[in-house]
Design a protein around this motif. Sequence first.
Motif: not given
Length: 177
Positions: A90-92, A109-113, A118-121
């Motif tokens: 649930g973090d961003v 970004i892979e780790a966030a997934d 939620t990942s924002v590039l």
Amino acid sequence: MLLAATVDAAIRTAEAIGKGGTLFICGNGGSAGEATHLSGELVGPFLNKTRRPLPAIALGFDTSALTAVANDFSFAEIFSRPLVALARPGDVLWALSTSGRSPNILRVIEAADACEVTSVLITGSRKEALPYRTDILLSVPSSETPRIQEIHLLLGHFLCEAVEALACDVATSMPPA
């Protein structure tokens, strides 16, 4: 498309913070400077001088952890390992990269997934397909690094202003000292 994605990123970040979540921000070089700048805008006041501090952490600024990870694993892991250590579902994550192709940005970004973050590039324009999945893509329509960085700061300030306004609707003032 950039405007809609930016608004989506602001809303999702504010919702995460409103539910007790944390925003993680990272980048390399000038983007690292922007990451600390933006986290400072949220922890400190941006426009609302009386609001509570918002939970924002710039990854990569614990020099002992950064150098240990870079030395013992690889530079590609300097953001992903701290994210895995600290993030909760649930973090961003806001990941800034002018090229969008830095190995450490790809890994975070892979780790966030994997962590249900939620990942924002936030990147520049890319004609080819990105080599990974991100939840929200903010792609600046330029391939020139200075122009990309200038727009990243503008987008970052917009995001901070929107997150500050949206996340602070419930608790708008600091608790007494």
